[in-house]
Design a protein around this motif. Structure first.
Motif, mmCIF file in Angstrom:
data_model
loop_
_atom_site.group_PDB
_atom_site.id
_atom_site.type_symbol
_atom_site.label_atom_id
_atom_site.label_comp_id
_atom_site.label_asym_id
_atom_site.label_seq_id
_atom_site.Cartn_x
_atom_site.Cartn_y
_atom_site.Cartn_z
ATOM 1 N N HIS A 176 13.099 -27.088 38.975
ATOM 2 C CA HIS A 176 12.061 -27.294 37.961
ATOM 3 C C HIS A 176 10.718 -27.387 38.667
ATOM 4 O O HIS A 176 10.504 -28.249 39.507
ATOM 5 N N MET A 177 9.809 -26.476 38.342
ATOM 6 C CA MET A 177 8.457 -26.476 38.890
ATOM 7 C C MET A 177 7.513 -27.070 37.839
ATOM 8 O O MET A 177 7.433 -26.552 36.717
ATOM 9 N N ASN A 178 6.799 -28.128 38.215
ATOM 10 C CA ASN A 178 5.928 -28.809 37.249
ATOM 11 C C ASN A 178 4.479 -28.733 37.706
ATOM 12 O O ASN A 178 4.124 -29.253 38.773
ATOM 13 N N PRO A 179 3.586 -28.107 36.906
ATOM 14 C CA PRO A 179 2.188 -27.959 37.311
ATOM 15 C C PRO A 179 1.286 -29.119 36.913
ATOM 16 O O PRO A 179 0.070 -29.040 37.110
ATOM 17 N N VAL A 180 1.847 -30.203 36.343
ATOM 18 C CA VAL A 180 1.021 -31.290 35.814
ATOM 19 C C VAL A 180 1.471 -32.623 36.400
ATOM 20 O O VAL A 180 2.642 -32.988 36.298
ATOM 21 N N TYR A 181 0.527 -33.356 36.981
ATOM 22 C CA TYR A 181 0.806 -34.685 37.531
ATOM 23 C C TYR A 181 0.787 -35.716 36.404
ATOM 24 O O TYR A 181 -0.131 -35.748 35.586
ATOM 25 N N ASP A 182 1.810 -36.552 36.370
ATOM 26 C CA ASP A 182 1.922 -37.608 35.364
ATOM 27 C C ASP A 182 1.384 -38.903 35.970
ATOM 28 O O ASP A 182 2.058 -39.542 36.779
ATOM 29 N N ALA A 183 0.163 -39.277 35.595
ATOM 30 C CA ALA A 183 -0.493 -40.428 36.204
ATOM 31 C C ALA A 183 0.290 -41.716 35.967
ATOM 32 O O ALA A 183 0.367 -42.584 36.851
ATOM 33 N N ASN A 184 0.889 -41.863 34.806
ATOM 34 C CA ASN A 184 1.618 -43.093 34.500
ATOM 35 C C ASN A 184 2.911 -43.216 35.305
ATOM 36 O O ASN A 184 3.347 -44.317 35.627
ATOM 37 N N GLY A 185 3.532 -42.095 35.617
ATOM 38 C CA GLY A 185 4.785 -42.116 36.367
ATOM 39 C C GLY A 185 4.611 -41.950 37.851
ATOM 40 O O GLY A 185 5.596 -41.940 38.595
ATOM 41 N N PHE A 186 3.363 -41.770 38.332
ATOM 42 C CA PHE A 186 3.062 -41.567 39.754
ATOM 43 C C PHE A 186 3.814 -40.371 40.328
ATOM 44 O O PHE A 186 4.142 -40.342 41.518
ATOM 45 N N ASP A 187 4.094 -39.377 39.516
ATOM 46 C CA ASP A 187 4.872 -38.229 39.968
ATOM 47 C C ASP A 187 4.740 -37.142 38.903
ATOM 48 O O ASP A 187 4.121 -37.346 37.857
ATOM 49 N N VAL A 188 5.312 -35.989 39.163
ATOM 50 C CA VAL A 188 5.454 -34.994 38.107
ATOM 51 C C VAL A 188 6.677 -35.369 37.265
ATOM 52 O O VAL A 188 7.661 -35.908 37.778
ATOM 53 N N ARG A 189 6.623 -35.110 35.993
ATOM 54 C CA ARG A 189 7.693 -35.505 35.080
ATOM 55 C C ARG A 189 8.949 -34.670 35.345
ATOM 56 O O ARG A 189 8.883 -33.453 35.477
#
Length: 483
Positions: free
Chosen positions: A417-430
């Motif tokens: 799974h390639m994720n182009p968006v950083y999830d600020a709340n999770g400190f990671d990509v979802r």
């Protein structure tokens, strides 16, 4: 360089597993996050989350933190890492660790755009960082610049600030006079410096200057934009040509930038220029694939073109552009005729994708796994999405769990799974499912390298393998830097 954590433990311990997860989490953030607003988080949330991650990894895994400079992280995070390493020079370990950090910093600064390096130096000045190590790195970087006279004109504020802060004598005496005593010389021997002097009153001199500097003088002299662009064209860099409306040379555009350009066009123009745009995207993808073209076997891709792929005001359509670039790159990497794409919207025309609708990732993953061809013939499944599966929520994770545990426990098919968006709340990509590795991605061009990193998130390799991989990347990075 040996990227060993501060407190090494015995192999395969819980501490090792946590350390490996921490490192991968930071790499994902360093690839995707830029501190800018995303679809679901503000710029402030992004910066706060990123600042915490940088401090956490620097304090707990400083050698690994420095080694990240050798990976395909974005320039924003590379500059942040260099800044943090220089601000905390006293926290470095022994002489070997300090030398390793210095080499990595020097190599990364050489690869960064000069305007970002000058911005970094200004940040160090604002933080009052002026230790011996910082002055040596600044001195060596300035000595490696091809033409400080050019920098004095194009990056005047940055060069002036760094020279004043570090008290370093500039190799070019004329540059020093130009920056700090402009009235001392009637004329300059250096062509850029003298052209800048004459451009204040002589319109023709502005065409002897770098594009960004000449642009200001052209506005001051009232030169029509079309005339200015025509005459300044020989002075423009490739990226400057790409940024101007007059020059859209599709044959030299990088893949992701080309995808962004295509998505910026109205549907009518995309249809009218279908052959040209499709040919350019395929050619860019083939350049990226290089010798690996056709080597990935049968590939299926699930690509997210839901509404959240529209990005934000500062990153318009970025997630969708990454998906579009990955589509053409995967087509090039797959065996001839062995690639199938499944867009979440159901479209079959990649050139006309637009961000709209929900995200039925689970349904599309089922379609991909049940796609054409004999059972079990799929070699790779690649999912490009921000991970917000909402139609219905959680279906993608459940599909992947059942598929991996019951239908393909031997892992005959590689999935990522390639994720182009950083999830600020999770400190990671979802992430979608624990059984399928997730890696952050900012540019489609980095897909193959990031798939290699993603293997470490599967849980089948440990910290030792991850550190060995980082050591190999550091060695290659430094060797390329010397070249």
């Amino acid at each position: 360089m040996t990227t060993t954590p501060k407190t090494p433990q015995a192999p395969d311990t819980l501490s090792d597993l946590i350390a490996a997860e921490d490192v991968l989490l930071f790499v994902n953030a360093a690839v995707t996050a830029t501190g800018q607003r995303e679809f679901r988080s503000s710029a402030g949330e992004q910066r706060l989350s990123l600042a915490f991650l940088h401090e956490y990894v620097r304090v707990n895994y400083r050698p690994v933190y420095a080694a990240t400079l050798a990976l395909d992280i974005n320039d924003h995070n590379a500059a942040l890492i260099v800044e943090q390493l220089l601000r905390t020079a006293d926290e470095a370990g022994g002489a070997d660790e300090k030398r390793a950090e210095g080499r990595l910093i020097a190599a990364r600064l050489a690869a960064l755009p000069p305007q970002r390096v000058y911005r970094l130096f200004r940040a160090l000045r604002a933080a009052k960082v002026n230790n011996r190590r910082t002055r040596a790195i600044v001195r060596d970087w300035l000595a490696g610049r091809a033409d400080l006279g050019h920098d004095a004109v194009k990056y005047r504020t940055g060069l002036k600030a760094v020279a004043r802060h570090t008290h370093l004598p500039l190799p070019c005496a004329e540059s020093g006079d130009f920056l700090f005593a402009p009235g001392r010389r009637v004329r300059y021997e250096h062509p850029y410096l003298d052209a800048y002097r004459r451009a204040h009153y002589e319109q023709g001199a502005l065409y002897e200057l770098p594009f960004t500097v000449a642009e200001g003088f052209a506005a001051r002299h009232g030169v029509p934009r079309e005339v200015f662009l025509e005459r300044i064209a020989p002075r423009m860099t490739r990226l400057e040509r790409l940024r101007t409306e007059r020059a859209r040379d599709l044959t030299v555009m990088p893949l992701t930038r080309l995808a962004l350009y295509v998505l910026s066009l109205p549907f009518g123009e995309r249809v009218a220029r279908r052959a040209e745009l499709t040919g350019a995207l395929r050619a860019a993808a083939r350049r990226v694939a290089g010798p690996y073209a056709g080597s990935w076997g049968r590939v299926a891709a699930v690509l997210d073109d839901s509404y959240s792929a529209s990005g934000s005001a500062v990153k318009r359509r970025r997630p969708l552009a990454v998906a579009l670039g990955c589509h053409f790159l995967l087509d090039a990497l797959a065996a001839p005729g062995a690639y199938t794409a499944y867009w979440t919207s159901g479209t079959t025309d990649p050139l006309l994708v637009r961000p709209w609708g929900p995200t039925p990732l689970g349904t599309r993953i089922l379609d991909a796994l049940e796609g054409p061809g004999p059972s079990g013939a799929l070699d790779r499944l690649v999912i490009v999405s921000d991970g917000w599966d909402n139609a219905p929520p959680g279906l993608a994770g459940e599909v992947l769990r059942v598929w991996r545990t019951r239908l393909d426990p031997e892992r005959r098919t590689s999935a990522v799974h390639m994720n182009p968006v950083y999830d600020a709340n999770g400190f990671d990509v979802r992430r979608l499912a624990p059984s399928v590795p997730t890696a952050g991605i900012r540019d489609a061009e980095d897909l193959a390298a990031l798939v290699e990193i993603a293997q470490f998130a599967e849980g089948r390799t440990g910290l030792a393998e991850l550190l060995a991989y980082l050591d190999r990347r550091v060695e290659l990075f430094l060797k390329e830097g010397r070249g």
